[in-house]
Enzyme design. Sequence first.
Site, short mmCIF file in Angstrom:
data_model
loop_
_atom_site.label_atom_id
_atom_site.label_comp_id
_atom_site.label_asym_id
_atom_site.label_seq_id
_atom_site.Cartn_x
_atom_site.Cartn_y
_atom_site.Cartn_z
NE ARG A 23 -5.93 -2.49 2.40
CZ ARG A 23 -7.10 -1.45 2.95
NH1 ARG A 23 -8.24 -0.57 2.02
NH2 ARG A 23 -7.17 -1.04 3.97
CD GLU B 278 2.63 4.37 7.87
OE1 GLU B 278 3.00 3.28 8.02
OE2 GLU B 278 1.67 5.24 6.83
CD GLN C 106 -0.64 -0.16 4.04
OE1 GLN C 106 -0.89 0.87 4.39
NE2 GLN C 106 -1.51 -1.05 3.71
CG HIS D 144 4.47 1.33 3.34
ND1 HIS D 144 3.75 2.14 3.01
CD2 HIS D 144 3.45 0.83 4.79
CE1 HIS D 144 2.90 2.94 3.38
NE2 HIS D 144 2.49 1.54 4.97
CG HIS E 272 -0.41 5.61 4.08
ND1 HIS E 272 -1.45 5.04 3.69
CD2 HIS E 272 0.76 5.24 4.45
CE1 HIS E 272 -0.84 4.19 4.54
NE2 HIS E 272 -0.08 4.38 5.13
#
Length: 411
Positions: A287, A136, A99, A268, A101
């Site tokens: 995804r 993140e 996936q 990742h 972001h």
Amino acid sequence: MRIYKLDNPVQRYAWGSRDGIASALGVPNPGGGPFAELWMGAHPSAPSQVEAEGRKLGLDELIAADPEACLGSVCVERFGRELPFLFKALSAGSPLSIQAHPGKRKAELGFERENLSGIPVDAPERNYRDPNHKPEASVALTRLELLCGFRPIAEIIENVRALGSGRYSHAFDRLERNPGRAELSVLFYGIVSAEEGIRHETLEHARRDVEELLASGGVPPGREGAFRWVLRLMELFPGDIGALAPLVLNLVEVETGQSVAIAPGELHAYLSGTCLELMANSDNVIRGALTGKHVDLPELVSVLSFNPERVRPVGPEPASGGEECYPLFVPDFQISRITLRPGEPWERRGSGPEILLCAQGEAEIAGGAPGSGGLRLARGESAFAAADSGRLSARAEGGALLYRAFVPEIP
């Protein structure tokens, strides 16, 4: 009281370990089912609960009632009237989906587009559940393995050439002649979007080649783990071309206490282990493989950065008073760990909102402002400290280890 103990929601995704978070943090797992994530924050889809004025309410509701007091004026000015980060414990019993972001602008446009299309926010085919980006960082509580970012192009070519067969040799010739992001993006999309029959043939050839390489010792030096993960992913996700991802993505092994940062647009997938995750306050996930959930390949490719670089875990850097900060370069959040020794209290330097998680021992948390109060955190418990709690401090008679999620000071 402006320090609130958190009652945190559990996410029981199928990939979750049953005992990883319980073992690492002492958080019980009633029923023994998959315990994938523990959310500590104010995301509206699953906010932590607090007790205020004799009643239970969501942390998002608490903040919405008085953003200036909870977040501070500087935080509100920079990020709006919501907590800018989401803190999680995550434990992978099996690999997560491959996936990525989105960045901030991409998230805003995607969220608006899907709203205008009438797709419910909680619909399974939804890509954008909020208009925020999602950088993140992960801190390993146990040894952690993940795929993260594209390998250097020379490594990708060497790994694929080692297989000795395959339909895509001409495409890799092009990548070798033009080793850049544009050619890498064309190659990636061509492989993941190929017809089912072609994907099946590619996987069958790759399985035989990987098994022979491992048996003969012909794997490129230092990459045996990546080739073994290819076979493991083929077993777990039959027919999924994403099983070949360890050949083109960095296999990152993070030891306990180390961290790794994942920027928006970085492909990742967590493979195994338990960690703390800190991210912008978003639940946007696009995804591409290794999942039964919604896959949107064109949208995924549109958000990827295609930076072919090695990813290296890092340790924390000493700050002061037993605190060590993990190096991050985003304005939304920072993470540190605080080692409390008997008789040596820690005091907060900043003045914004934060969440403290007790990972070991038992700690007393107190605020310096009138009426800010204090509380005791046992192992696995966490607390939200509002900006107006004043000079925050922590101490532990028998020693403790805390993790601190907060908004960094920006001059």
